[in-house]
Design an enzyme around this catalytic site. Structure first.
Site, PDB file in Angstrom:
ATOM      1  CG  ASP A  13      67.115 -18.738  -5.833  1.00  0.00           C
ATOM      2  OD1 ASP A  13      66.028 -18.530  -5.260  1.00  0.00           O
ATOM      3  OD2 ASP A  13      67.964 -19.524  -5.379  1.00  0.00           O
ATOM      4  CB  SER A  14      67.621 -16.123  -2.155  1.00  0.00           C
ATOM      5  OG  SER A  14      67.322 -17.505  -2.119  1.00  0.00           O
ATOM      6  CE1 TYR A  45      67.915 -12.522  -1.131  1.00  0.00           C
ATOM      7  CE2 TYR A  45      66.030 -12.482  -2.615  1.00  0.00           C
ATOM      8  CZ  TYR A  45      67.335 -12.124  -2.324  1.00  0.00           C
ATOM      9  OH  TYR A  45      68.042 -11.368  -3.220  1.00  0.00           O
ATOM     10  CB  CYS A  76      63.659 -16.648  -5.267  1.00  0.00           C
ATOM     11  SG  CYS A  76      63.688 -16.618  -3.477  1.00  0.00           S
ATOM     12  CG  ASN A  77      58.947 -20.961  -4.338  1.00  0.00           C
ATOM     13  OD1 ASN A  77      57.826 -21.312  -4.664  1.00  0.00           O
ATOM     14  ND2 ASN A  77      60.034 -21.549  -4.810  1.00  0.00           N
ATOM     15  CD  GLU A 155      72.097 -24.088   0.719  1.00  0.00           C
ATOM     16  OE1 GLU A 155      72.954 -23.641   1.503  1.00  0.00           O
ATOM     17  OE2 GLU A 155      71.488 -23.386  -0.113  1.00  0.00           O
ATOM     18  CB  CYS A 187      61.242 -23.906  -1.029  1.00  0.00           C
ATOM     19  SG  CYS A 187      62.932 -23.442  -0.603  1.00  0.00           S
ATOM     20  CB  THR A 188      64.816 -22.752  -5.111  1.00  0.00           C
ATOM     21  OG1 THR A 188      65.284 -22.334  -3.815  1.00  0.00           O
ATOM     22  CG2 THR A 188      64.283 -21.588  -5.878  1.00  0.00           C
ATOM     23  CG  HIS A 189      67.153 -25.194  -1.364  1.00  0.00           C
ATOM     24  ND1 HIS A 189      67.004 -23.918  -1.859  1.00  0.00           N
ATOM     25  CD2 HIS A 189      68.415 -25.261  -0.885  1.00  0.00           C
ATOM     26  CE1 HIS A 189      68.129 -23.252  -1.680  1.00  0.00           C
ATOM     27  NE2 HIS A 189      69.000 -24.046  -1.085  1.00  0.00           N
TER      28      HIS A 189
HETATM   29  N1  DGL Z   1      65.226 -19.575  -2.821  1.00  0.00           N
HETATM   30  C1  DGL Z   1      64.423 -19.554  -1.622  1.00  0.00           C
HETATM   31  C2  DGL Z   1      62.964 -19.888  -1.983  1.00  0.00           C
HETATM   32  O1  DGL Z   1      62.664 -20.459  -3.009  1.00  0.00           O
HETATM   33  C3  DGL Z   1      64.957 -20.515  -0.571  1.00  0.00           C
HETATM   34  C4  DGL Z   1      66.258 -20.105   0.041  1.00  0.00           C
HETATM   35  C5  DGL Z   1      66.158 -18.833   0.862  1.00  0.00           C
HETATM   36  O2  DGL Z   1      65.605 -18.836   1.984  1.00  0.00           O
HETATM   37  O3  DGL Z   1      66.620 -17.808   0.390  1.00  0.00           O
HETATM   38  O4  DGL Z   1      62.089 -19.552  -1.244  1.00  0.00           O
END
Ligand code: DGL
Length: 271
Positions: A13-14, A45, A76-77, A155, A187-189
């Site tokens: 993931d990012s 990302y 990561c999406n 976060e 999105c992961t979050h």
């Molecule tokens: N992990 C990213 C996603 O799932 C979100 C955080 C980022 O912008 O890197 O898209």
């Protein structure tokens, strides 16, 4: 019966958000060994160009490949949206991206035939979810919305603040007005903000892509005969040990972790 395969499953993931996916994975596949890499030096990302997201993803994949992984899970999406075809072409092991499993669940959930997709700016701009949805059912109407404030809100731990309810109303109001009945958290979050969304819009069926992803990985591990027979474990690596790291780890991954290792990624050319 296939022989047990004790090699590890690589997950990236990012940053630390992908630990939402890892958390579901360890529950679904407790006997597997997972190697997670969070690119904390280069997050986010979600606001970067496709070319850069692709390059970062390829660098991470090469690194994980050197650690003898049997499967690559793109948690990561944003990375899935931009780099999945390149990663699939490049790797000699199965590559699973987070978008397709979420799309399948989304399409099973909708009754109105109008679905919502929320994600980072970069994911939404890529139209990767729409493309995947229309590959399966071209008659479905897709309403997409970038929600760039959600990552910092999560976060900050602001899941239950009035500020967050306002942001949820602002971003998701248009989906509601257009008759959407199912929304994928792209999105992961976003699984952490799910409750705030459900409070504002109880009529939405919310699809948690991390849960769907864990189901897809488990199915793939068993279908390809590469399940492990051992005792599972988790190793977390990051590209930068930041001040926020351990609080983010606690937020996204409520399981004990022995250590978090910092690594330096060798740069590769974009190709
Ligand atoms: N992990 C990213 C996603 O799932 C979100 C955080 C980022 O912008 O890197 O898209």
């Amino acid at each position: 019966m296939a022989m047990p395969d004790s090699r590890q499953i690589g997950v990236f993931d990012s940053g630390m958000g992908g630990l939402t996916v890892l958390s579901e994975l360890v529950q679904k596949l407790p006997g597997e060994t997972f190697l997670y890499l969070g690119d904390t030096a280069r997050i986010p990302y979600g606001s970067r160009s496709p070319r850069t997201v692709k390059r970062y993803s390829m660098e991470i994949a090469s690194f994980l490949e050197q650690h003898d992984i049997k499967m690559l899970v793109v948690a990561c999406n944003t990375a899935t949206a931009h780099a999945l075809p390149d990663l699939t072409a490049r790797m000699n092991v199965p590559v699973i991206g987070v978008i397709e499993p979420g799309v399948r669940a989304l399409l099973s959930a909708t009754q109105s035939g109008k679905v919502g997709v929320i994600g980072t700016r970069s994911t939404i701009k890529s139209a990767a979810y729409e493309t995947e949805i229309h590959k399966i059912d071209s008659s479905v109407k897709v309403v997409s919305q970038a929600c760039p404030l959600f990552v910092p809100i999560v976060e900050e731990g602001w899941m239950n603040k009035e500020f967050t309810r306002l942001a949820v109303r602002e971003y998701l109001g248009p989906l509601h007005d257009q008759g959407v009945d199912a929304v994928v958290l792209g999105c992961t979050h976003y699984p952490l903000i799910r409750h705030a969304i459900a409070l504002e819009f109880p009529e939405f069926k919310l699809i948690d892509s991390s849960v769907e992803m864990a189901g897809a990985v488990s199915a793939a591990v068993h279908a390809t005969g590469i399940a492990s027979a051992g005792k599972g474990s988790v190793r977390i690596m990051v590209t930068d040990v930041t001040e926020q790291l351990s609080s983010l780890q606690d937020l996204f991954f409520p399981h004990p972790v022995a250590a978090v290792d910092e690594i330096l990624l060798p740069e590769i050319s974009a190709g």
